[in-house]
Enzyme design. Structure first.
Site, short mmCIF file in Angstrom:
data_model
loop_
_atom_site.label_atom_id
_atom_site.label_comp_id
_atom_site.label_asym_id
_atom_site.label_seq_id
_atom_site.Cartn_x
_atom_site.Cartn_y
_atom_site.Cartn_z
N ARG A 191 0.86 -1.17 0.00
CA ARG A 191 0.00 0.00 0.00
C ARG A 191 0.91 1.23 0.00
O ARG A 191 2.12 1.12 0.12
CB ARG A 191 -0.98 0.02 1.17
N GLY A 192 0.28 2.38 -0.15
CA GLY A 192 1.04 3.60 -0.39
C GLY A 192 1.05 3.87 -1.89
O GLY A 192 1.44 3.00 -2.67
N ALA A 193 0.60 5.06 -2.28
CA ALA A 193 0.39 5.34 -3.71
C ALA A 193 1.61 5.06 -4.58
O ALA A 193 1.50 4.37 -5.60
CB ALA A 193 -0.09 6.78 -3.88
N ARG A 245 -7.19 -0.88 -7.22
CA ARG A 245 -7.49 0.21 -6.28
C ARG A 245 -7.90 1.43 -7.10
O ARG A 245 -7.21 1.79 -8.05
CB ARG A 245 -6.25 0.58 -5.42
N GLN A 248 -1.72 1.90 10.10
CA GLN A 248 -0.44 2.03 9.42
C GLN A 248 0.55 2.87 10.22
O GLN A 248 1.76 2.66 10.14
CB GLN A 248 -0.63 2.67 8.03
N ASP A 261 -2.51 10.57 -2.14
CA ASP A 261 -2.83 9.54 -3.11
C ASP A 261 -3.32 10.12 -4.43
O ASP A 261 -3.25 9.46 -5.46
CB ASP A 261 -3.88 8.58 -2.55
N ASN A 273 -6.00 11.93 0.61
CA ASN A 273 -5.03 11.16 1.39
C ASN A 273 -5.80 10.31 2.40
O ASN A 273 -7.03 10.36 2.48
CB ASN A 273 -4.03 12.10 2.09
N LYS A 274 -5.07 9.54 3.17
CA LYS A 274 -5.68 8.62 4.13
C LYS A 274 -6.74 9.31 4.98
O LYS A 274 -6.57 10.45 5.40
CB LYS A 274 -4.60 8.03 5.02
#
Length: 341
Positions: free
Chosen positions: A41-43, A81, A188, A229, A239-240
């Protein structure tokens, strides 16, 4: 992630920090599943993994219809995603390379080289962003920062976006302490960010997301530093989930707010954050922790993975191309060479 010429290894981030397990992948569909299931995960890391997935697809093809097989696998990867634009950017890069290939063997070589190049370019961009970010921070005395989610080596090509800036602050002896939001529901911040920082000896304090206001009210934190993201043409940032509330808190407490992300995260085709597709995930992520029910069975759940922070709450967006102060559509167009139609 580790590339081995004929297979890709991904560190299963779902198991950290308790266990470090590397999962081998030999097909694009396996990579897509790992992206969808949060193994990676993580763009930026999602984009890099997808590029390697295309390279794996080329290795699995046969002489008949090889290009169509690769294109079909790219569609599978694209559906893994919906929010992180780096995924689509990387796939477009790979699609451009595929268009130059006349034979299957040519595609196998060129696509692998392109994926390795995307990986290396991301690491170089991380290092450049860290340098640009420090030019914005005029307080040379050690200060504290607060961050949200994970934006370090685990989420990128190897150094980090927001966490890369924090690493550079530590290297330059400008960092007093990092406050890391735990980042519900996947944690996370506690499982990954605190793990990365503790391993490197960077002073970190883990806090519940709801404690951020109390921390900012004390005046010790000078910057909130987060990743992204997707960034739209007017400077809005997805973002998250929880990032938007941090930006509101930061503005109230006169704490500056910085977004750090590679240029591949910028989507100039979208005018504002209202157009960003926001991924919704299973409500069990909120109701359970490791299979243990913590909420009433059958309760309705709102579980968006991301939220959108308006550009008006952001002091600086940092990419490898430079810094946009108080971002708006004019600043975004200037940095990304976009002209108004």
């Amino acid at each position: 992630m580790r590339w081995h010429d004929d297979f890709l290894e991904l560190l299963d981030q779902r198991l950290l920090p308790a266990d470090e397990v590397w999962l081998p992948h030999t097909t694009a569909s396996e990579v897509a599943t790992s992206i969808r299931n949060m193994v990676v995960r993580g763009a930026p890391a999602i984009g890099i993994s997808a590029a390697y997935g295309v390279a794996l697809s080329a290795l699995q093809t046969t002489d008949n219809g090889w290009k169509q097989m690769i294109e079909a696998d790219m569609q599978v990867l694209a559906e893994s995603r919906p929010t992180a634009v780096n995924l689509f950017w990387a796939l477009n890069r790979m699609r451009e390379v595929l268009a130059t290939c006349d034979t299957r063997h040519q595609a196998q070589r060129r696509l692998a080289e392109a994926a390795i190049g995307i990986h290396g370019d991301d690491l170089a961009a991380n290092l450049a962003m860290a340098g640009h970010a420090l030019t914005v921070m005029d307080d040379r005395a050690p200060f504290s920062v607060l961050t949200h989610c994970n934006t370090g080596a685990l989420a990128t090509g190897g150094y980090g976006t927001a966490l890369g800036v924090i690493r550079r602050l530590h290297e330059e002896k400008m960092l007093k302490r990092v406050y890391a939001d735990e980042t519900r529901p996947w944690l996370q911040g506690s499982r990954l960010t605190a793990w990365e920082l503790a391993r490197e000896g960077i002073p970190v304090t883990l806090n519940a997301d709801g404690a951020a206001a109390a921390i900012l009210s004390r005046g010790e934190v000078k910057w909130v530093i987060v990743g992204a993201d997707r960034i739209t043409a007017n400077g809005d940032v997805a973002n998250k989930i929880g990032t938007y509330s941090l930006a509101v808190l930061a503005r109230h407490h006169k704490v500056r707010f910085m977004v750090v992300a590679p240029a591949s995260t910028v989507d100039m085709s979208l005018e504002s954050g209202q157009e960003i597709p926001i991924e919704q995930r299973d409500g069990l992520e909120i109701c359970e922790i490791k299979g243990i029910q913590i909420a009433p069975v059958g309760v309705d759940v709102f579980n968006p993975v991301f939220d959108v922070t308006p550009a008006s709450l952001i002091d600086a967006i940092v990419t490898e191309r430079g810094v946009i102060h108080e971002p708006d559509i004019s600043g975004m167009r200037t940095l990304f060479n976009e002209r108004k139609p």
